[in-house]
Design a protein around this motif. Sequence first.
Motif, mmCIF file in Angstrom:
data_model
loop_
_atom_site.group_PDB
_atom_site.id
_atom_site.type_symbol
_atom_site.label_atom_id
_atom_site.label_comp_id
_atom_site.label_asym_id
_atom_site.label_seq_id
_atom_site.Cartn_x
_atom_site.Cartn_y
_atom_site.Cartn_z
ATOM 1 N N TYR A 25 56.452 -88.503 50.132
ATOM 2 C CA TYR A 25 57.129 -87.718 51.159
ATOM 3 C C TYR A 25 56.264 -86.515 51.551
ATOM 4 C CZ TYR A 25 60.505 -84.727 53.459
ATOM 5 O OH TYR A 25 61.133 -83.930 54.364
ATOM 6 N N GLY A 26 56.078 -86.329 52.848
ATOM 7 C CA GLY A 26 55.339 -85.178 53.345
ATOM 8 C C GLY A 26 53.823 -85.315 53.276
ATOM 9 N N TRP A 27 53.345 -86.455 52.849
ATOM 10 C CA TRP A 27 51.912 -86.673 52.700
ATOM 11 C C TRP A 27 51.348 -87.232 54.002
ATOM 12 C CZ3 TRP A 27 49.484 -91.692 51.543
ATOM 13 C CH2 TRP A 27 48.143 -91.579 51.239
ATOM 14 N N CYS A 32 44.282 -87.674 53.428
ATOM 15 C CA CYS A 32 43.772 -88.728 52.568
ATOM 16 C C CYS A 32 44.549 -90.012 52.847
ATOM 17 C CB CYS A 32 43.920 -88.335 51.097
ATOM 18 S SG CYS A 32 43.152 -89.495 49.961
ATOM 19 N N LYS A 33 43.829 -91.105 52.944
ATOM 20 C CA LYS A 33 44.482 -92.383 53.230
ATOM 21 C C LYS A 33 44.266 -93.339 52.066
ATOM 22 C CE LYS A 33 44.638 -96.237 56.281
ATOM 23 N NZ LYS A 33 45.012 -96.628 57.548
ATOM 24 N N VAL A 34 45.356 -93.898 51.557
ATOM 25 C CA VAL A 34 45.291 -94.935 50.533
ATOM 26 C C VAL A 34 45.377 -96.274 51.265
ATOM 27 C CG1 VAL A 34 46.402 -95.957 48.518
ATOM 28 C CG2 VAL A 34 46.310 -93.472 48.761
ATOM 29 N N ALA A 35 44.359 -97.115 51.078
ATOM 30 C CA ALA A 35 44.291 -98.388 51.802
ATOM 31 C C ALA A 35 44.974 -99.518 51.053
ATOM 32 C CB ALA A 35 42.837 -98.752 52.071
ATOM 33 N N LEU A 127 56.581 -95.424 40.225
ATOM 34 C CA LEU A 127 55.471 -94.598 39.767
ATOM 35 C C LEU A 127 54.911 -93.819 40.946
ATOM 36 C CD1 LEU A 127 53.485 -97.037 37.450
ATOM 37 C CD2 LEU A 127 55.288 -95.412 36.834
ATOM 38 N N LYS A 128 54.605 -92.567 40.703
ATOM 39 C CA LYS A 128 54.014 -91.698 41.725
ATOM 40 C C LYS A 128 52.641 -91.275 41.217
ATOM 41 C CE LYS A 128 54.899 -87.330 44.124
ATOM 42 N NZ LYS A 128 55.899 -86.246 44.249
ATOM 43 N N TRP A 129 51.635 -91.525 42.029
ATOM 44 C CA TRP A 129 50.262 -91.181 41.648
ATOM 45 C C TRP A 129 49.751 -90.101 42.588
ATOM 46 C CZ3 TRP A 129 47.382 -94.463 38.128
ATOM 47 C CH2 TRP A 129 46.127 -93.932 37.816
ATOM 48 N N ARG A 130 49.297 -88.978 42.026
ATOM 49 C CA ARG A 130 48.712 -87.881 42.798
ATOM 50 C C ARG A 130 47.245 -87.729 42.419
ATOM 51 N NH1 ARG A 130 50.665 -82.658 41.633
ATOM 52 N NH2 ARG A 130 49.600 -82.049 43.517
ATOM 53 N N LEU A 131 46.424 -87.483 43.423
ATOM 54 C CA LEU A 131 44.992 -87.258 43.249
ATOM 55 C C LEU A 131 44.610 -86.133 44.198
ATOM 56 C CD1 LEU A 131 42.192 -88.377 42.185
ATOM 57 C CD2 LEU A 131 42.168 -89.740 44.292
ATOM 58 N N TRP A 132 43.976 -85.075 43.688
ATOM 59 C CA TRP A 132 43.709 -83.925 44.551
ATOM 60 C C TRP A 132 42.390 -83.237 44.196
ATOM 61 C CZ3 TRP A 132 47.372 -84.056 40.735
ATOM 62 C CH2 TRP A 132 47.277 -83.108 39.714
ATOM 63 N N CYS A 142 48.460 -89.266 47.728
ATOM 64 C CA CYS A 142 49.665 -89.495 46.939
ATOM 65 C C CYS A 142 50.351 -90.771 47.419
ATOM 66 C CB CYS A 142 50.619 -88.309 47.087
ATOM 67 S SG CYS A 142 52.079 -88.403 46.026
ATOM 68 N N PHE A 143 50.743 -91.603 46.459
ATOM 69 C CA PHE A 143 51.483 -92.811 46.799
ATOM 70 C C PHE A 143 52.467 -93.134 45.683
ATOM 71 C CE2 PHE A 143 47.904 -94.462 44.376
ATOM 72 C CZ PHE A 143 48.482 -95.424 43.568
ATOM 73 N N LYS A 144 53.424 -94.010 46.032
ATOM 74 C CA LYS A 144 54.421 -94.499 45.072
ATOM 75 C C LYS A 144 54.399 -96.024 45.075
ATOM 76 C CE LYS A 144 57.710 -90.798 46.007
ATOM 77 N NZ LYS A 144 59.095 -90.548 46.455
#
Length: 150
Positions: A25-27, A32-35, A127-132, A142-144
């Motif tokens: 949410y809000g990303w 950053c784009k997760v493909a 699962l929520k993965w954050r990378l910063w 960030c993705f779930k």
Amino acid sequence: MKIILIVIGCFGVAFAEVAKFEKCYGWSDDICKVAEVRINPCKNKNFCVLKKGQQSSIEFDFTPMFNAQRLTSSLFWASPTGDLPFDKFTDVDACLYSTCPTVSGTQQQLSYSLRLDKFIPNGIYTLKWRLWDAEDESKECCFKTNVKIR
């Protein structure tokens, strides 16, 4: 004919590992784009089944729209009452699992293997993965994704 069946079988295994995911949410893809997210083992893209005590891995392709010397990452259970961090993967040096430094607009991959503890309750988890960027948390991927633990 045997070669064709083997090739089709290999493609089936490769595609079975691609997991369904969504942006946090809000990303924004502007940052950053997760493909793609791949989980092993995974035979159901809606929720991959992970077995306690066995080796699993998660890998994702991402394109940061920022330069960063170092990356930090955390994995959470996105529970209905709030994010609960996985104690073995909280604020870790993501450069151990991906390439650093990052170059804006260049796709790269993060790969992480884990063995789930047997005390984790069975169930379906988001699962929520954050990378910063370690120096600026506003520069984040960030993705779930959903997994079933048994």
